[in-house]
Design an enzyme around this catalytic site. Sequence first.
Site, PDB file in Angstrom:
ATOM      1  N   GLN A 284     -10.312 -10.688   2.602  1.00  0.00           N
ATOM      2  CA  GLN A 284      -9.089  -9.794   3.313  1.00  0.00           C
ATOM      3  C   GLN A 284      -9.950  -8.854   4.053  1.00  0.00           C
ATOM      4  O   GLN A 284     -10.196  -7.844   3.650  1.00  0.00           O
ATOM      5  CB  GLN A 284      -8.494  -8.987   2.115  1.00  0.00           C
ATOM      6  CG  GLN A 284      -7.192  -8.281   2.549  1.00  0.00           C
ATOM      7  CD  GLN A 284      -6.253  -7.472   1.929  1.00  0.00           C
ATOM      8  OE1 GLN A 284      -5.880  -6.602   2.140  1.00  0.00           O
ATOM      9  NE2 GLN A 284      -5.846  -8.175   0.597  1.00  0.00           N
TER      10      GLN A 284
ATOM     11  N   GLY B 282       3.417  -4.346   5.838  1.00  0.00           N
ATOM     12  CA  GLY B 282       3.812  -3.069   4.912  1.00  0.00           C
ATOM     13  C   GLY B 282       5.215  -2.758   5.203  1.00  0.00           C
ATOM     14  O   GLY B 282       5.565  -2.605   6.541  1.00  0.00           O
TER      15      GLY B 282
ATOM     16  N   GLN C 241      13.481  -1.979   7.295  1.00  0.00           N
ATOM     17  CA  GLN C 241      12.197  -2.408   8.011  1.00  0.00           C
ATOM     18  C   GLN C 241      11.586  -3.845   8.174  1.00  0.00           C
ATOM     19  O   GLN C 241      11.268  -4.417   9.003  1.00  0.00           O
ATOM     20  CB  GLN C 241      11.000  -1.557   7.510  1.00  0.00           C
ATOM     21  CG  GLN C 241      11.088   0.035   7.553  1.00  0.00           C
ATOM     22  CD  GLN C 241      10.024   0.753   6.957  1.00  0.00           C
ATOM     23  OE1 GLN C 241       9.473   0.108   5.798  1.00  0.00           O
ATOM     24  NE2 GLN C 241       9.720   2.004   7.483  1.00  0.00           N
TER      25      GLN C 241
ATOM     26  N   TYR D 133      -3.465   1.965  -5.174  1.00  0.00           N
ATOM     27  CA  TYR D 133      -2.425   2.391  -4.379  1.00  0.00           C
ATOM     28  C   TYR D 133      -1.704   3.174  -5.360  1.00  0.00           C
ATOM     29  O   TYR D 133      -0.678   2.845  -5.999  1.00  0.00           O
ATOM     30  CB  TYR D 133      -1.590   1.297  -3.674  1.00  0.00           C
ATOM     31  CG  TYR D 133      -2.337   0.350  -2.803  1.00  0.00           C
ATOM     32  CD1 TYR D 133      -3.571   0.951  -2.210  1.00  0.00           C
ATOM     33  CD2 TYR D 133      -1.804  -1.149  -2.561  1.00  0.00           C
ATOM     34  CE1 TYR D 133      -4.255  -0.249  -1.274  1.00  0.00           C
ATOM     35  CE2 TYR D 133      -2.637  -1.949  -1.856  1.00  0.00           C
ATOM     36  CZ  TYR D 133      -3.707  -1.276  -1.267  1.00  0.00           C
ATOM     37  OH  TYR D 133      -4.216  -2.452  -0.261  1.00  0.00           O
TER      38      TYR D 133
ATOM     39  N   TRP E 158       0.882  -1.041  -0.173  1.00  0.00           N
ATOM     40  CA  TRP E 158      -0.069  -0.025   0.033  1.00  0.00           C
ATOM     41  C   TRP E 158       0.972   1.308  -0.097  1.00  0.00           C
ATOM     42  O   TRP E 158       0.750   1.872  -0.817  1.00  0.00           O
ATOM     43  CB  TRP E 158      -1.008  -0.172   1.223  1.00  0.00           C
ATOM     44  CG  TRP E 158      -2.054   1.206   1.325  1.00  0.00           C
ATOM     45  CD1 TRP E 158      -1.984   2.180   0.458  1.00  0.00           C
ATOM     46  CD2 TRP E 158      -2.541   1.424   2.599  1.00  0.00           C
ATOM     47  NE1 TRP E 158      -2.910   2.909   1.032  1.00  0.00           N
ATOM     48  CE2 TRP E 158      -3.449   2.892   2.095  1.00  0.00           C
ATOM     49  CE3 TRP E 158      -3.108   0.498   3.670  1.00  0.00           C
ATOM     50  CZ2 TRP E 158      -4.549   3.223   3.094  1.00  0.00           C
ATOM     51  CZ3 TRP E 158      -4.200   1.098   4.314  1.00  0.00           C
ATOM     52  CH2 TRP E 158      -4.828   2.111   4.323  1.00  0.00           C
TER      53      TRP E 158
ATOM     54  N   ARG F  60      -2.776   9.168   7.217  1.00  0.00           N
ATOM     55  CA  ARG F  60      -2.856   8.779   8.735  1.00  0.00           C
ATOM     56  C   ARG F  60      -3.034  10.114   9.610  1.00  0.00           C
ATOM     57  O   ARG F  60      -3.411  10.057  10.757  1.00  0.00           O
ATOM     58  CB  ARG F  60      -1.597   8.168   9.345  1.00  0.00           C
ATOM     59  CG  ARG F  60      -1.563   6.706   8.640  1.00  0.00           C
ATOM     60  CD  ARG F  60      -0.173   6.037   9.013  1.00  0.00           C
ATOM     61  NE  ARG F  60       0.976   6.597   8.286  1.00  0.00           N
ATOM     62  CZ  ARG F  60       2.098   6.178   8.573  1.00  0.00           C
ATOM     63  NH1 ARG F  60       2.192   5.148   9.319  1.00  0.00           N
ATOM     64  NH2 ARG F  60       3.040   6.692   7.927  1.00  0.00           N
TER      65      ARG F  60
ATOM     66  N   TYR G 173      -5.517  -7.666   7.016  1.00  0.00           N
ATOM     67  CA  TYR G 173      -4.681  -6.452   6.581  1.00  0.00           C
ATOM     68  C   TYR G 173      -4.515  -5.395   7.899  1.00  0.00           C
ATOM     69  O   TYR G 173      -5.183  -5.686   8.642  1.00  0.00           O
ATOM     70  CB  TYR G 173      -4.914  -5.816   5.258  1.00  0.00           C
ATOM     71  CG  TYR G 173      -6.286  -5.081   5.419  1.00  0.00           C
ATOM     72  CD1 TYR G 173      -6.378  -3.655   6.022  1.00  0.00           C
ATOM     73  CD2 TYR G 173      -7.412  -5.316   4.939  1.00  0.00           C
ATOM     74  CE1 TYR G 173      -7.416  -2.754   6.076  1.00  0.00           C
ATOM     75  CE2 TYR G 173      -8.457  -4.582   4.860  1.00  0.00           C
ATOM     76  CZ  TYR G 173      -8.619  -3.275   5.387  1.00  0.00           C
ATOM     77  OH  TYR G 173      -9.587  -2.554   5.519  1.00  0.00           O
TER      78      TYR G 173
ATOM     79  N   ASP H  31       0.967  -8.360  -1.602  1.00  0.00           N
ATOM     80  CA  ASP H  31      -0.301  -7.669  -1.726  1.00  0.00           C
ATOM     81  C   ASP H  31      -0.242  -6.200  -2.192  1.00  0.00           C
ATOM     82  O   ASP H  31       0.117  -5.616  -1.560  1.00  0.00           O
ATOM     83  CB  ASP H  31      -1.280  -8.046  -0.396  1.00  0.00           C
ATOM     84  CG  ASP H  31      -2.653  -7.520  -0.571  1.00  0.00           C
ATOM     85  OD1 ASP H  31      -3.426  -8.162  -1.293  1.00  0.00           O
ATOM     86  OD2 ASP H  31      -3.026  -6.246  -0.380  1.00  0.00           O
TER      87      ASP H  31
ATOM     88  N   ARG I 232       8.658  -0.391   3.733  1.00  0.00           N
ATOM     89  CA  ARG I 232       9.114   0.564   2.512  1.00  0.00           C
ATOM     90  C   ARG I 232      10.677   0.545   2.136  1.00  0.00           C
ATOM     91  O   ARG I 232      10.955   0.849   1.251  1.00  0.00           O
ATOM     92  CB  ARG I 232       8.608   1.921   2.900  1.00  0.00           C
ATOM     93  CG  ARG I 232       7.034   1.964   2.636  1.00  0.00           C
ATOM     94  CD  ARG I 232       6.490   3.543   2.611  1.00  0.00           C
ATOM     95  NE  ARG I 232       6.543   4.133   4.058  1.00  0.00           N
ATOM     96  CZ  ARG I 232       6.042   5.235   4.296  1.00  0.00           C
ATOM     97  NH1 ARG I 232       5.665   6.294   3.428  1.00  0.00           N
ATOM     98  NH2 ARG I 232       5.882   5.727   5.633  1.00  0.00           N
TER      99      ARG I 232
END
Length: 308
Positions: free
Chosen positions: A185, A291, A297, A66, A26, A239, A213, A61, A293
């Site tokens: 999902q 998730g 991570q 997105y 995402w 967010r 998710y 996914d 990026r």
Amino acid sequence: MQQSPLRTVELGGTGLEITPVGFGAWALGGANYDWGWGAPADEDSIAAIHHAVELGINWIDTAAQYGFGHSEQVVGRALAALAEGERPYVFTKGGQPEGPERTTLQSLRHDSLRREVEGSLARLGVEAIDLYQIHWPIPDEEIEEGWSTFAELKQEGLVRHIGVSNFDVAQLRRARAIAPVETLQPPYSLVDREVEAEILPYAEREGIGVIAYSPMASGLLTGAMTRERIERLPEDDWRRRSERFREPQLSGNLELVGRLRRVATRYGVSPGAVAVAWTLRNPAVDGAIVGFRRPDQVAQSSPRRAWS
């Protein structure tokens, strides 16, 4: 070099053997649309995918929505650099085409979904999508048309399996009257447990595969999110307007993170890994979408220690 495989479980009755954790793409969609996360570096995103594959994660996914294709383009670039035997399963979604000024529309119309799947195939660079999902059951009155279209796409071989996201039990029953629903999902985490009452028991009873998710509540439960970091989120990060990242909910959520951190310390893992493990402990859940990026991570979450 790719490491030895993580344990796998069959996703419902699809025959797809998936690792407990999948790569959530995402945030790879970037900024400048109504559900963006700020602008990531595409090269970091590609490196994160490759590192996840090295660690044994075998599914990704994403969704056409997105970044209105950008996430799929990044995933496609990452896939193109992998050898055939290294490529993970690719799951994506349709039903939310781009609207004016990069806003999200909702359409489950036949022609709209056809355009979306063709675009997804081209961006991902694949001949068939391993799992194609209805992103949201909106508009409700178009569910039957949308699911009938998905059944056609599977019959034609453009997609190998079909599923849904964010459906309630009544909507699942309506879809199943047309064609089998292979996967579901839903959102599921320590701060989002509504699906425990009816949806997860129904999916388990009916043999519908479940991939949850936001098991870390969009970063809130990672242990890295603080009040100061939330205040510094980019203006185009969705967010900033989420109630979970604002008071009065924020204080309770950060207190929960403190409890996760104490558990994580005992086991030598991250608070986020504990949050994901909590999601996976539900017998109805086959996999969790996490998730990433950046490569660091992926490493910090230590999937082999927490989820293997």
